[in-house]
Design a protein around this motif. Structure first.
Motif, mmCIF file in Angstrom:
data_model
loop_
_atom_site.group_PDB
_atom_site.id
_atom_site.type_symbol
_atom_site.label_atom_id
_atom_site.label_comp_id
_atom_site.label_asym_id
_atom_site.label_seq_id
_atom_site.Cartn_x
_atom_site.Cartn_y
_atom_site.Cartn_z
ATOM 1 N N MET A 86 0.846 -1.188 0.000
ATOM 2 C CA MET A 86 0.000 0.000 0.000
ATOM 3 C C MET A 86 0.883 1.240 0.000
ATOM 4 S SD MET A 86 -1.376 -0.132 3.925
ATOM 5 C CE MET A 86 -0.228 -0.187 5.325
ATOM 6 N N PHE A 87 0.321 2.340 -0.457
ATOM 7 C CA PHE A 87 1.070 3.579 -0.519
ATOM 8 C C PHE A 87 1.067 4.310 0.821
ATOM 9 C CE2 PHE A 87 -0.080 3.307 -5.120
ATOM 10 C CZ PHE A 87 1.203 3.344 -5.633
ATOM 11 N N GLY A 88 2.093 5.130 1.040
ATOM 12 C CA GLY A 88 2.150 6.062 2.150
ATOM 13 C C GLY A 88 2.603 7.406 1.621
ATOM 14 N N ARG A 89 2.528 8.429 2.449
ATOM 15 C CA ARG A 89 2.846 9.773 1.984
ATOM 16 C C ARG A 89 3.903 10.417 2.869
ATOM 17 N NH1 ARG A 89 0.120 14.387 3.802
ATOM 18 N NH2 ARG A 89 -0.719 14.961 1.780
ATOM 19 N N LEU A 90 4.387 11.565 2.419
ATOM 20 C CA LEU A 90 5.355 12.354 3.169
ATOM 21 C C LEU A 90 4.573 13.291 4.076
ATOM 22 C CD1 LEU A 90 8.352 12.996 3.563
ATOM 23 C CD2 LEU A 90 8.180 14.651 1.707
ATOM 24 N N GLU A 91 4.583 12.999 5.369
ATOM 25 C CA GLU A 91 3.794 13.643 6.423
ATOM 26 C C GLU A 91 2.327 13.211 6.348
ATOM 27 O OE1 GLU A 91 4.867 14.860 8.985
ATOM 28 O OE2 GLU A 91 6.748 15.913 8.603
ATOM 29 N N HIS A 92 1.720 13.100 7.536
ATOM 30 C CA HIS A 92 0.303 12.755 7.600
ATOM 31 C C HIS A 92 -0.551 13.856 6.965
ATOM 32 C CE1 HIS A 92 1.298 9.518 10.246
ATOM 33 N NE2 HIS A 92 1.626 10.283 11.266
ATOM 34 N N ASP A 134 -7.436 2.857 -7.576
ATOM 35 C CA ASP A 134 -8.345 3.766 -8.257
ATOM 36 C C ASP A 134 -7.627 4.678 -9.246
ATOM 37 O OD1 ASP A 134 -7.002 5.298 -6.459
ATOM 38 O OD2 ASP A 134 -8.753 5.869 -5.270
ATOM 39 N N GLY A 135 -6.366 4.378 -9.532
ATOM 40 C CA GLY A 135 -5.649 5.067 -10.584
ATOM 41 C C GLY A 135 -5.074 6.418 -10.211
ATOM 42 N N ILE A 136 -5.149 6.802 -8.944
ATOM 43 C CA ILE A 136 -4.606 8.089 -8.523
ATOM 44 C C ILE A 136 -3.741 7.916 -7.296
ATOM 45 C CG2 ILE A 136 -6.543 9.405 -9.457
ATOM 46 C CD1 ILE A 136 -7.582 9.662 -6.584
ATOM 47 N N MET A 137 -2.853 8.872 -7.084
ATOM 48 C CA MET A 137 -2.052 8.925 -5.877
ATOM 49 C C MET A 137 -2.097 10.347 -5.348
ATOM 50 S SD MET A 137 1.339 6.606 -6.629
ATOM 51 C CE MET A 137 1.858 7.543 -8.065
ATOM 52 N N ASP A 138 -2.038 10.488 -4.049
ATOM 53 C CA ASP A 138 -1.960 11.803 -3.426
ATOM 54 C C ASP A 138 -0.676 12.484 -3.890
ATOM 55 O OD1 ASP A 138 -0.951 13.588 -1.057
ATOM 56 O OD2 ASP A 138 -3.083 13.304 -0.685
ATOM 57 N N HIS A 139 -0.691 13.820 -4.022
ATOM 58 C CA HIS A 139 0.508 14.521 -4.514
ATOM 59 C C HIS A 139 1.683 14.381 -3.550
ATOM 60 C CE1 HIS A 139 -0.965 17.562 -1.694
ATOM 61 N NE2 HIS A 139 0.220 18.112 -1.756
ATOM 62 N N GLN A 140 1.390 13.991 -2.303
ATOM 63 C CA GLN A 140 2.447 13.791 -1.313
ATOM 64 C C GLN A 140 2.836 12.320 -1.163
ATOM 65 O OE1 GLN A 140 4.086 16.669 -0.873
ATOM 66 N NE2 GLN A 140 4.164 16.360 1.328
ATOM 67 N N THR A 141 2.321 11.454 -2.038
ATOM 68 C CA THR A 141 2.682 10.038 -1.974
ATOM 69 C C THR A 141 4.177 9.879 -2.208
ATOM 70 O OG1 THR A 141 0.499 9.416 -2.815
ATOM 71 C CG2 THR A 141 2.235 7.765 -2.964
ATOM 72 N N SER A 142 4.845 9.184 -1.298
ATOM 73 C CA SER A 142 6.308 9.117 -1.345
ATOM 74 C C SER A 142 6.875 7.702 -1.369
ATOM 75 C CB SER A 142 6.900 9.853 -0.131
ATOM 76 O OG SER A 142 6.416 9.292 1.081
ATOM 77 N N HIS A 143 6.068 6.703 -1.021
ATOM 78 C CA HIS A 143 6.646 5.361 -0.869
ATOM 79 C C HIS A 143 5.557 4.301 -0.911
ATOM 80 C CE1 HIS A 143 5.333 6.613 3.127
ATOM 81 N NE2 HIS A 143 5.212 5.325 3.411
ATOM 82 N N VAL A 144 6.015 3.065 -1.007
ATOM 83 C CA VAL A 144 5.146 1.899 -0.944
ATOM 84 C C VAL A 144 5.544 1.069 0.269
ATOM 85 C CG1 VAL A 144 4.506 -0.270 -2.073
ATOM 86 C CG2 VAL A 144 4.756 1.812 -3.424
ATOM 87 N N VAL A 161 10.993 3.687 -1.554
ATOM 88 C CA VAL A 161 10.810 5.094 -1.890
ATOM 89 C C VAL A 161 10.487 5.215 -3.380
ATOM 90 C CG1 VAL A 161 11.903 7.367 -1.944
ATOM 91 C CG2 VAL A 161 12.351 5.815 -0.037
ATOM 92 N N LEU A 162 9.450 5.973 -3.700
ATOM 93 C CA LEU A 162 9.020 6.128 -5.086
ATOM 94 C C LEU A 162 9.997 6.981 -5.887
ATOM 95 C CD1 LEU A 162 5.239 6.763 -4.481
ATOM 96 C CD2 LEU A 162 6.192 4.814 -5.706
ATOM 97 N N GLU A 163 10.218 6.586 -7.117
ATOM 98 C CA GLU A 163 11.047 7.359 -8.032
ATOM 99 C C GLU A 163 10.208 8.262 -8.932
ATOM 100 O OE1 GLU A 163 13.283 4.549 -10.245
ATOM 101 O OE2 GLU A 163 14.065 3.510 -8.482
ATOM 102 N N CYS A 164 8.898 8.064 -8.917
ATOM 103 C CA CYS A 164 8.031 8.727 -9.892
ATOM 104 C C CYS A 164 7.227 9.874 -9.296
ATOM 105 C CB CYS A 164 7.088 7.708 -10.520
ATOM 106 S SG CYS A 164 6.095 6.806 -9.322
ATOM 107 N N THR A 165 7.496 10.273 -8.047
ATOM 108 C CA THR A 165 6.783 11.395 -7.438
ATOM 109 C C THR A 165 7.782 12.379 -6.827
ATOM 110 O OG1 THR A 165 6.589 10.404 -5.223
ATOM 111 C CG2 THR A 165 4.857 9.875 -6.829
ATOM 112 N N GLU A 166 7.352 13.627 -6.743
ATOM 113 C CA GLU A 166 8.216 14.649 -6.151
ATOM 114 C C GLU A 166 8.508 14.344 -4.692
ATOM 115 O OE1 GLU A 166 8.301 19.501 -5.350
ATOM 116 O OE2 GLU A 166 6.633 18.576 -6.433
ATOM 117 N N ALA A 167 7.493 13.873 -3.960
ATOM 118 C CA ALA A 167 7.691 13.560 -2.542
ATOM 119 C C ALA A 167 8.702 12.432 -2.369
ATOM 120 C CB ALA A 167 6.355 13.188 -1.898
#
Length: 252
Positions: A86-92, A134-144, A161-167
């Protein structure tokens, strides 16, 4: 004595740019810059330059920085309900518990769709191909989040750590360019109740009695405790929750 709904089981100070555990000075830090760099190099080599991180995210029956305690039963039940990866983000994400839309954003769970390789083998998907159900990720998504398990009383997490997002790229820069570490924190939902922790035995009195050598805490209730995901943060509530480059070989 009553239960109180809380929007997060961790409290993160507002510090948007301070993800480094200790600053680099003259090529070294109190955390051992050279040792951290060599670990990073070895981890990347073993995993085809993909950055995996691992470490503790919580411990059961220990008081967090914000005065909460998780029992093993409550934590184990919540972990069993989680489906990985599952995905996680940079900061809650911010959450106003009185606003339904804010709560929905906070509780939104993004699960990954594993990618099939051309040869048909199911391998850890390349994160340049990462998508959610659902085909989308939060703009702060940073990792799996790839793994979450007990090691004694510690809850250990393994993330990529994701390579495809700014976060994700920001997190990678902390390790590669700043010689720092990023914290990990549970994003969760549930209720807690007043309790007393016996400092000598570590036992919890749900009645909230505070006699003898006791410390007032908030015990997380097993019923309704929902673990949403693991986020990366600057200031985790668990003091040891700073992730290191993972030394295992996860890319087959």
């Amino acid at each position: 004595m009553g239960n109180a709904l809380f929007s997060s089981l961790t409290t993160v100070a507002s510090s948007p740019s301070s993800f480094i555990s200790s600053p680099v000075k003259d090529g070294s830090t109190s955390d051992g810059y050279e040792q951290k760099y060599q670990r990073l190099v070895l981890s990347l080599k073993r995993n085809q330059n993909r950055l995996f991180l691992s470490g503790e995210v919580a411990r059961v029956n220990e008081v967090t920085r914000n005065g909460r305690v998780f029992t093993r039963n409550a934590m184990a039940k919540a972990m069993e309900a989680v489906k990985l990866p599952m995905f996680g983000r940079l900061e809650h994400p911010e959450c106003d518990a009185s606003d339904a839309e804010s709560v929905e954003r906070y509780r939104r769970r993004f699960r990954c769709v594993a990618c099939s390789k051309p040869n048909g083998a199911n391998e850890t998907p390349a994160m340049t191909d990462a998508v959610s159900l659902d085909g989308i990720m939060d703009h702060q998504t940073s990792h799996v989040v790839h793994d979450l398990y007990f090691n004694g009383s510690a809850v250990v997490v393994v993330v990529e750590v994701l390579e495809c997002t700014e976060a994700g790229r920001k997190v990678r820069e902390v390790y590669e360019k700043a010689g720092g570490l990023v914290g990990a924190s549970m994003r969760a939902w549930g209720s807690s109740t007043e309790a007393a922790l016996d400092v000598d035995s570590g036992g919890i009195d749900d009645g909230g009695a505070s006699g003898g050598n006791a410390k007032n805490i908030r015990a997380v209730c097993e019923e309704g405790f929902e673990l949403i995901t693991i986020d990366l943060v600057a200031n985790p509530s668990h003091t040891l929750a700073y992730l290191q480059p993972h030394l295992g070989n996860l890319v087959k």
